[in-house]
Design an enzyme around this catalytic site. Sequence first.
Site, PDB file in Angstrom:
ATOM      1  N   SER A   9     -10.436 -35.772 -25.779  1.00 28.76           N
ATOM      2  CA  SER A   9     -11.754 -34.768 -25.873  1.00 28.76           C
ATOM      3  C   SER A   9     -11.594 -33.956 -24.540  1.00 28.76           C
ATOM      4  O   SER A   9     -12.065 -34.498 -23.543  1.00 28.76           O
ATOM      5  CB  SER A   9     -12.955 -35.121 -26.133  1.00 28.76           C
ATOM      6  OG  SER A   9     -13.926 -34.121 -25.843  1.00 28.76           O
ATOM      7  N   HIS A  34      -8.552 -32.110 -28.243  1.00 31.81           N
ATOM      8  CA  HIS A  34      -9.745 -31.897 -28.983  1.00 31.81           C
ATOM      9  C   HIS A  34     -10.743 -30.934 -27.954  1.00 31.81           C
ATOM     10  O   HIS A  34     -11.073 -31.196 -26.925  1.00 31.81           O
ATOM     11  CB  HIS A  34     -10.601 -33.096 -29.310  1.00 31.81           C
ATOM     12  CG  HIS A  34     -11.863 -33.151 -30.198  1.00 31.81           C
ATOM     13  ND1 HIS A  34     -11.818 -32.882 -31.458  1.00 31.81           N
ATOM     14  CD2 HIS A  34     -13.086 -33.142 -29.633  1.00 31.81           C
ATOM     15  CE1 HIS A  34     -13.191 -32.883 -31.769  1.00 31.81           C
ATOM     16  NE2 HIS A  34     -13.981 -33.047 -30.856  1.00 31.81           N
ATOM     17  N   ASP A  36     -14.500 -28.986 -27.630  1.00 30.90           N
ATOM     18  CA  ASP A  36     -15.937 -29.062 -27.924  1.00 30.90           C
ATOM     19  C   ASP A  36     -16.599 -27.656 -27.817  1.00 30.90           C
ATOM     20  O   ASP A  36     -16.883 -27.520 -26.749  1.00 30.90           O
ATOM     21  CB  ASP A  36     -16.458 -30.377 -27.454  1.00 30.90           C
ATOM     22  CG  ASP A  36     -16.024 -31.489 -28.027  1.00 30.90           C
ATOM     23  OD1 ASP A  36     -16.277 -31.733 -29.385  1.00 30.90           O
ATOM     24  OD2 ASP A  36     -15.633 -32.466 -27.434  1.00 30.90           O
ATOM     25  N   MET A  38     -20.126 -25.944 -28.158  1.00 30.05           N
ATOM     26  CA  MET A  38     -21.305 -26.166 -28.285  1.00 30.05           C
ATOM     27  C   MET A  38     -21.999 -24.795 -27.789  1.00 30.05           C
ATOM     28  O   MET A  38     -21.800 -24.279 -26.948  1.00 30.05           O
ATOM     29  CB  MET A  38     -21.803 -27.416 -27.468  1.00 30.05           C
ATOM     30  CG  MET A  38     -20.858 -28.230 -27.531  1.00 30.05           C
ATOM     31  SD  MET A  38     -21.743 -29.815 -26.626  1.00 30.05           S
ATOM     32  CE  MET A  38     -20.652 -31.018 -26.844  1.00 30.05           C
ATOM     33  N   HIS A  67     -13.924 -28.273 -32.611  1.00 32.56           N
ATOM     34  CA  HIS A  67     -14.772 -28.832 -33.002  1.00 32.56           C
ATOM     35  C   HIS A  67     -16.171 -28.029 -32.853  1.00 32.56           C
ATOM     36  O   HIS A  67     -16.577 -27.948 -31.727  1.00 32.56           O
ATOM     37  CB  HIS A  67     -15.148 -30.372 -32.513  1.00 32.56           C
ATOM     38  CG  HIS A  67     -16.367 -30.858 -32.899  1.00 32.56           C
ATOM     39  ND1 HIS A  67     -16.765 -31.970 -32.355  1.00 32.56           N
ATOM     40  CD2 HIS A  67     -17.260 -30.639 -33.959  1.00 32.56           C
ATOM     41  CE1 HIS A  67     -18.093 -32.348 -32.937  1.00 32.56           C
ATOM     42  NE2 HIS A  67     -18.374 -31.747 -34.063  1.00 32.56           N
ATOM     43  N   MET A  69     -19.709 -26.923 -32.734  1.00 33.29           N
ATOM     44  CA  MET A  69     -21.046 -27.534 -32.720  1.00 33.29           C
ATOM     45  C   MET A  69     -22.047 -26.366 -32.680  1.00 33.29           C
ATOM     46  O   MET A  69     -22.620 -26.009 -31.630  1.00 33.29           O
ATOM     47  CB  MET A  69     -21.642 -28.538 -31.847  1.00 33.29           C
ATOM     48  CG  MET A  69     -20.907 -29.993 -32.105  1.00 33.29           C
ATOM     49  SD  MET A  69     -20.522 -31.046 -30.755  1.00 33.29           S
ATOM     50  CE  MET A  69     -18.888 -30.489 -30.145  1.00 33.29           C
ATOM     51  N   MET A 142     -18.832 -38.178 -37.237  1.00 34.31           N
ATOM     52  CA  MET A 142     -19.416 -38.138 -35.835  1.00 34.31           C
ATOM     53  C   MET A 142     -20.003 -39.542 -35.920  1.00 34.31           C
ATOM     54  O   MET A 142     -20.887 -40.098 -36.318  1.00 34.31           O
ATOM     55  CB  MET A 142     -20.809 -37.216 -35.692  1.00 34.31           C
ATOM     56  CG  MET A 142     -20.265 -35.762 -35.425  1.00 34.31           C
ATOM     57  SD  MET A 142     -19.143 -35.438 -33.929  1.00 34.31           S
ATOM     58  CE  MET A 142     -19.921 -36.095 -32.668  1.00 34.31           C
ATOM     59  N   ASP A 176     -15.296 -39.412 -33.861  1.00 31.26           N
ATOM     60  CA  ASP A 176     -15.654 -38.603 -32.405  1.00 31.26           C
ATOM     61  C   ASP A 176     -16.859 -39.100 -31.684  1.00 31.26           C
ATOM     62  O   ASP A 176     -18.059 -38.878 -32.489  1.00 31.26           O
ATOM     63  CB  ASP A 176     -15.748 -37.117 -32.822  1.00 31.26           C
ATOM     64  CG  ASP A 176     -16.092 -36.001 -31.500  1.00 31.26           C
ATOM     65  OD1 ASP A 176     -15.972 -36.699 -30.419  1.00 31.26           O
ATOM     66  OD2 ASP A 176     -16.218 -35.234 -31.821  1.00 31.26           O
ATOM     67  N   GLY A 198     -12.997 -39.296 -25.264  1.00 27.26           N
ATOM     68  CA  GLY A 198     -13.022 -38.401 -24.166  1.00 27.26           C
ATOM     69  C   GLY A 198     -13.103 -39.258 -22.841  1.00 27.26           C
ATOM     70  O   GLY A 198     -12.128 -39.388 -21.934  1.00 27.26           O
TER      71      GLY A 198
HETATM   72  C1  DX5 Z   1     -19.833 -35.028 -28.587  1.00 29.57           C
HETATM   73  C2  DX5 Z   1     -18.337 -34.557 -28.629  1.00 29.57           C
HETATM   74  C3  DX5 Z   1     -17.259 -35.216 -28.467  1.00 29.57           C
HETATM   75  C4  DX5 Z   1     -17.171 -35.926 -26.947  1.00 29.57           C
HETATM   76  C5  DX5 Z   1     -16.718 -37.457 -27.117  1.00 29.57           C
HETATM   77  O1  DX5 Z   1     -20.491 -33.986 -28.819  1.00 29.57           O
HETATM   78  O2  DX5 Z   1     -18.251 -34.099 -29.951  1.00 29.57           O
HETATM   79  O3  DX5 Z   1     -15.844 -34.807 -28.632  1.00 29.57           O
HETATM   80  O4  DX5 Z   1     -16.383 -35.166 -26.131  1.00 29.57           O
HETATM   81  O5  DX5 Z   1     -16.830 -37.853 -25.987  1.00 29.57           O
HETATM   82  P1  DX5 Z   1     -16.867 -39.591 -25.652  1.00 29.57           P
HETATM   83  O6  DX5 Z   1     -15.645 -39.979 -26.153  1.00 29.57           O
HETATM   84  O7  DX5 Z   1     -16.682 -39.630 -24.243  1.00 29.57           O
HETATM   85  O8  DX5 Z   1     -17.742 -40.116 -26.402  1.00 29.57           O
HETATM   86 ZN    ZN Z   2     -16.022 -33.212 -30.484  1.00 31.21          ZN
END
Ligand code: DX5
Ligand code: ZN
Length: 225
Positions: A9, A34, A36, A38, A67, A69, A142, A176, A198
């Site tokens: 991530s 990956h 993210d 948001m 991804h 969000m 998730m 994830d 991540g």
């Molecule tokens: C959280 C994200 C993840 C995040 C995971 O909302 O969707 O992709 O980066 O991070 P770790 O692996 O640190 O939990």
């Molecule tokens: Zn994610």
Amino acid sequence: MATAKIAPSMLSSDFSNLASEADRMVRLGADWLHMDIMDGHFVPNLTIGAPVIESLRKHTKAYLDCHLMVTNPIDYVEPFAKAGASGFTFHVEASKDNWQELIQRIKKGGMRPGVALKPATPIEEVYPLVENENPVEMVLVMTVEPGFGGQKFMPETMDKVRALRKKYPSLDIEVDGGLGPSTIDVAASAGANCIVAGSSVFGAPEPGQVISILRKSVEGAHQNS
Ligand code: DX5
Ligand code: ZN
């Protein structure tokens, strides 16, 4: 057959050096990157959008596993297709009324459609999206509340992964949140094959070793199933 895909991530990377961080992960064995997205509304945090994907695309051929969000995923399809996103995973909670059109548009844009669900959302909600003539190609379960990296893996989400794997033996199932060497075996034996990680990857002294541990666990679970 669902093969292992390890997806660091990039949320945990050094955003000021995104291109070199992406290269580094690919060199260390990442299958996907990956990303993210948001919007500060669907989740409280705000990260990156299509312009950053577009810039990164100029520096890498890697599969960009986006991804989203976001509250209105349909508004992002065209900009992300143009930017060069590879996968477009939207949240089922944000697409109750228009998932059919959404999947169609994602495919038309040359991207691979996926659907994500939060920890509290029942798995039955994604079944219609997998079982129709124009299905999603991946389900993202998730394993933390979406919004932030570095949270603790929620083992209770594994029932959903098991149910999905039983129903769809060859579907890409992504997990994830909170995945790393100490949680991967539980997720892999439940049936997950796409692994987002991540903090466990970027925070490790040797990220390549973590990527390889994650891959071995998925491949081992596959052989035993
Ligand atoms: C959280 C994200 C993840 C995040 C995971 O909302 O969707 O992709 O980066 O991070 P770790 O692996 O640190 O939990
Ligand atoms: Zn994610």
